[in-house]
Write a protein that holds these residues in place. Structure first.
Motif, short mmCIF file in Angstrom:
data_model
loop_
_atom_site.label_atom_id
_atom_site.label_comp_id
_atom_site.label_asym_id
_atom_site.label_seq_id
_atom_site.Cartn_x
_atom_site.Cartn_y
_atom_site.Cartn_z
N VAL A 90 0.87 -1.18 0.00
CA VAL A 90 0.00 0.00 0.00
C VAL A 90 0.90 1.23 0.00
O VAL A 90 2.06 1.15 0.43
CB VAL A 90 -0.93 -0.01 1.25
N GLU A 91 0.38 2.35 -0.50
CA GLU A 91 1.13 3.60 -0.39
C GLU A 91 1.33 3.90 1.09
O GLU A 91 0.36 3.95 1.85
CB GLU A 91 0.38 4.75 -1.05
N ALA A 92 2.57 4.04 1.51
CA ALA A 92 2.86 4.20 2.94
C ALA A 92 3.92 5.28 3.15
O ALA A 92 5.05 4.99 3.55
CB ALA A 92 3.31 2.87 3.52
N PRO A 134 -3.48 2.52 6.95
CA PRO A 134 -4.43 3.60 7.21
C PRO A 134 -4.98 3.60 8.65
O PRO A 134 -5.16 4.65 9.25
CB PRO A 134 -5.55 3.36 6.20
N SER A 156 -2.58 -2.79 9.09
CA SER A 156 -3.25 -1.81 8.24
C SER A 156 -2.60 -0.45 8.42
O SER A 156 -2.68 0.15 9.50
CB SER A 156 -4.73 -1.71 8.58
N ASP A 194 -3.88 -2.19 3.24
CA ASP A 194 -4.89 -1.16 3.45
C ASP A 194 -6.07 -1.71 4.26
O ASP A 194 -6.11 -2.90 4.60
CB ASP A 194 -5.35 -0.55 2.12
N ASP A 195 -7.00 -0.85 4.59
CA ASP A 195 -8.14 -1.24 5.42
C ASP A 195 -9.01 -2.30 4.76
O ASP A 195 -9.50 -3.20 5.43
CB ASP A 195 -9.01 -0.02 5.75
N ASP A 196 -9.21 -2.19 3.44
CA ASP A 196 -10.07 -3.16 2.77
C ASP A 196 -9.46 -4.56 2.83
O ASP A 196 -10.16 -5.53 3.12
CB ASP A 196 -10.30 -2.75 1.31
N GLU A 197 -8.16 -4.65 2.59
CA GLU A 197 -7.52 -5.97 2.61
C GLU A 197 -7.52 -6.57 4.02
O GLU A 197 -7.78 -7.75 4.20
CB GLU A 197 -6.09 -5.88 2.07
#
Length: 160
Positions: free
Chosen positions: A15-17, A98, A96, A50-53
């Motif tokens: 994820v973009e971090a 986010p 996660s 990310d939150d969805d994953e």
């Protein structure tokens, strides 16, 4: 880059971090694993998602259909990272990014401090600590977290 370290730790950032200090997380994982007397040569897989994953993983593995901050999976035959050959694997940790960002803001400390807490928390779960069965176990786990991270003070309690 980490050939001289006693553990085989992989960190995948999926994820973009922005601001993520992968090297600091890697060294913290080594310190916690060594402090918990994990056998040298043992592997640990960490994925930053990310939150969805993490919501999907939380639903699939725990039956909870919402995002969470960190999930730990002991090395088992059906997990998402497999040990190769005779390699010893402590387990897998999903964090996660986010959620870590939101919690850092809510608690009023740095993103680095939040990620360090989540990683330490996850490793301690893999080493057999828990915090849901009794106040004594929660206190013992918190004491181990503070051993590695210093006084956690305002750090939130984990619900998982």
């Amino acid at each position: 880059m980490y050939d001289d370290l006693p553990y085989d730790i992989s960190i995948e950032v999926a994820v973009e971090a922005p601001g993520l200090d992968v090297e600091a997380l890697h060294h913290l994982a080594v310190r916690v694993m060594a402090g918990e007397k994990v056998e040298e040569g043992t592997g640990l897989a960490i994925i930053i998602i990310d939150d969805d994953e993490i919501r999907q993983m939380n639903h699939q593995f725990l039956g909870i259909d919402e995002p969470t901050d960190v999930l730990s999976f002991p090395d088992e035959a059906d997990d998402f990272v497999q040990a190769h050959g005779g390699e010893k694997l402590l387990g897998d940790i999903a964090i996660s990014f986010p959620t870590a960002e939101r919690q850092a803001i809510a608690v009023g400390h740095s993103l680095d401090a939040e990620l360090a807490h989540l990683l330490t928390h996850g490793i301690l779960h893999l080493c057999g600590y828990d915090h849901v069965n009794s106040a004594e176990e929660e206190a013992e786990m918190r004491a181990r977290e503070e051993h590695y991270l210093g006084d956690l003070g305002l750090v939130h309690k984990h619900a998982h």
